[in-house]
Design an enzyme around this catalytic site. Structure first.
Site, PDB file in Angstrom:
ATOM      1  N   GLY A  20       0.827  -1.201   0.000  1.00 56.95           N
ATOM      2  CA  GLY A  20       0.000   0.000   0.000  1.00 56.95           C
ATOM      3  C   GLY A  20       0.865   1.255   0.000  1.00 56.95           C
ATOM      4  N   ARG A  24       7.283   1.830   1.035  1.00 58.52           N
ATOM      5  CA  ARG A  24       7.606   0.402   1.192  1.00 58.52           C
ATOM      6  C   ARG A  24       8.066  -0.163  -0.160  1.00 58.52           C
ATOM      7  NH1 ARG A  24       2.747  -2.470   3.170  1.00 58.52           N
ATOM      8  NH2 ARG A  24       2.837  -0.820   4.708  1.00 58.52           N
ATOM      9  N   MET A 180      -7.467  -3.113   3.995  1.00 59.19           N
ATOM     10  CA  MET A 180      -8.300  -2.271   3.133  1.00 59.19           C
ATOM     11  C   MET A 180      -8.140  -2.510   1.626  1.00 59.19           C
ATOM     12  SD  MET A 180      -7.955   1.290   5.324  1.00 59.19           S
ATOM     13  CE  MET A 180      -9.263   2.147   4.474  1.00 59.19           C
ATOM     14  N   GLU A 181      -7.500  -3.602   1.207  1.00 52.86           N
ATOM     15  CA  GLU A 181      -7.275  -3.765  -0.243  1.00 52.86           C
ATOM     16  C   GLU A 181      -7.450  -5.169  -0.813  1.00 52.86           C
ATOM     17  OE1 GLU A 181      -4.826  -2.317   1.684  1.00 52.86           O
ATOM     18  OE2 GLU A 181      -5.184  -0.214   1.199  1.00 52.86           O
ATOM     19  N   ASP A 204      -0.933  -4.297  14.271  1.00 52.05           N
ATOM     20  CA  ASP A 204      -1.512  -3.960  15.569  1.00 52.05           C
ATOM     21  C   ASP A 204      -2.630  -4.945  15.894  1.00 52.05           C
ATOM     22  OD1 ASP A 204      -2.465  -1.780  13.413  1.00 52.05           O
ATOM     23  OD2 ASP A 204      -4.150  -2.405  14.654  1.00 52.05           O
TER      24      ASP A 204
HETATM   25  O1  LIG Z   1       0.190  -1.196   4.999  1.00 57.11           O
HETATM   26  P1  LIG Z   1      -0.776  -1.173   3.830  1.00 57.11           P
HETATM   27  O2  LIG Z   1      -0.357  -2.089   2.737  1.00 57.11           O
HETATM   28  O3  LIG Z   1      -1.053   0.217   3.324  1.00 57.11           O
HETATM   29  O4  LIG Z   1      -2.160  -1.770   4.411  1.00 57.11           O
HETATM   30  C1  LIG Z   1      -2.923  -1.261   5.488  1.00 57.11           C
HETATM   31  O5  LIG Z   1      -2.501  -0.013   6.006  1.00 57.11           O
HETATM   32  C2  LIG Z   1      -3.363   1.045   5.545  1.00 57.11           C
HETATM   33  C3  LIG Z   1      -4.047   1.686   6.725  1.00 57.11           C
HETATM   34  O6  LIG Z   1      -3.135   2.215   7.617  1.00 57.11           O
HETATM   35  C4  LIG Z   1      -4.367   0.406   4.596  1.00 57.11           C
HETATM   36  O7  LIG Z   1      -3.903   0.526   3.278  1.00 57.11           O
HETATM   37  C5  LIG Z   1      -4.372  -1.025   5.092  1.00 57.11           C
HETATM   38  O8  LIG Z   1      -4.834  -1.994   4.195  1.00 57.11           O
HETATM   39  O1  LIG Z   2      -5.891  -1.857  12.107  1.00 59.09           O
HETATM   40  C1  LIG Z   2      -5.471  -1.852  10.966  1.00 59.09           C
HETATM   41  C2  LIG Z   2      -4.122  -2.100  10.676  1.00 59.09           C
HETATM   42  C3  LIG Z   2      -3.719  -2.077   9.407  1.00 59.09           C
HETATM   43  N1  LIG Z   2      -4.626  -1.804   8.455  1.00 59.09           N
HETATM   44  C4  LIG Z   2      -5.916  -1.560   8.710  1.00 59.09           C
HETATM   45  O2  LIG Z   2      -6.710  -1.326   7.798  1.00 59.09           O
HETATM   46  N2  LIG Z   2      -6.301  -1.593   9.962  1.00 59.09           N
END
Ligand SMILES: O=P(O)(O)O[C@H]1O[C@H](CO)[C@@H](O)[C@H]1O
Ligand SMILES: O=c1cc[nH]c(=O)[nH]1
Length: 235
Positions: A20, A24, A180-181, A204
């Site tokens: 995301g 990274r 979220m993906e 977390d």
């Molecule tokens: O660390 P990434 O890959 O972004 O994934 C997680 O972190 C983000 C939220 O902080 C959202 O995109 C969620 O899916």
């Molecule tokens: O709590 C969390 C941690 C990572 N990504 C999320 O969408 N939620």
């Protein structure tokens, strides 16, 4: 060029990692790929192509949330011929025995997103991982001695929620974590008949508040990259 990616045809490998966070992507390019070349800076969503153990691999940031991830996955597949995609992300655990720093392989992804429902209003269309990628990643994770969980995740549209009640109920139904993906990545893969898998490091814990140091988080990210890269080159 596609609308959101400025690469030329041939610049992107057919095997790709999708974090995301675009930083990274840069970290992966700088620390895991040889001869990595930057092919995208549009909107700061960095994309690189290099070599891992002699195989050509790309890494592309996708941003946060399903609309953003869908844009990048669609353009990568339709415009650049990507065939295998592995998301390397983070998730929050909603299971007592899934701890911070563990690895979660999303066998399937439930979602609150309307993206899929808009295309299939009358059907609950399950979003599933490619079986070969999933099996290989599980084998690699076990071989490497990483704590690796396989199961459902929730790909949610909302990061800041008013209530966690529904999320914890999903946990009671076996969902391992929230992110979220993954769901839309699986949807795009199904739509265009390519392979996709989502790997997440638990960043977390929604039940226990368990946390980790930045150094430990970095080490775990590195473990996840090894699983993802070894899976991409072997499968
Ligand atoms: O660390 P990434 O890959 O972004 O994934 C997680 O972190 C983000 C939220 O902080 C959202 O995109 C969620 O899916
Ligand atoms: O709590 C969390 C941690 C990572 N990504 C999320 O969408 N939620």
């Amino acid at each position: 060029m596609s609308v959101h990616i400025e690469a030329r045809q041939g610049d992107v490998a057919d095997k790709i990692l999708l974090p995301g966070d675009p930083l990274r992507a840069r970290y992966i390019a700088e620390n895991f790929l040889e001869d990595a070349q930057l092919y995208n800076e549009v909107r700061g969503m960095l994309g690189y192509t290099g070599y891992y153990k002699g195989q050509r691999i790309s890494v592309q940031g996708t941003g946060m949330g399903m609309p953003s991830a869908a844009i990048y996955a669609t353009e990568l597949v339709k415009e650049y011929g990507v065939k295998k995609m592995i998301r390397v992300g983070t998730c929050g655990s909603i299971q007592k025995d899934v701890h911070v720093r563990d690895l979660v392989l999303a066998q399937a992804a439930a979602t609150s997103s309307a993206i899929i429902r808009n295309d299939f209003p009358k059907h609950d269309f399950p979003q599933i991982a490619d079986f070969d990628l999933l099996m290989k990643a599980y084998e690699v994770g076990k071989e490497q001695g990483f704590t690796t969980h396989v199961g459902n995740v929730l790909s949610d549209d909302v990061f800041y929620k008013d209530s966690m009640d529904d999320i914890f109920r999903l946990g009671e139904h076996g969902v391992l974590g929230i992110e979220m993906e993954a769901a839309v990545l699986y949807y795009v893969a199904a739509k265009y008949q390519v392979k996709a898998l989502s790997l997440m490091t638990v960043s977390d814990h929604m039940l226990t508040g368990e946390e980790t140091s930045a150094e430990e988080r970095q080490k775990t990210f590195d473990d996840m990259m090894i699983v993802a890269l070894e899976t991409l080159i072997q499968e």
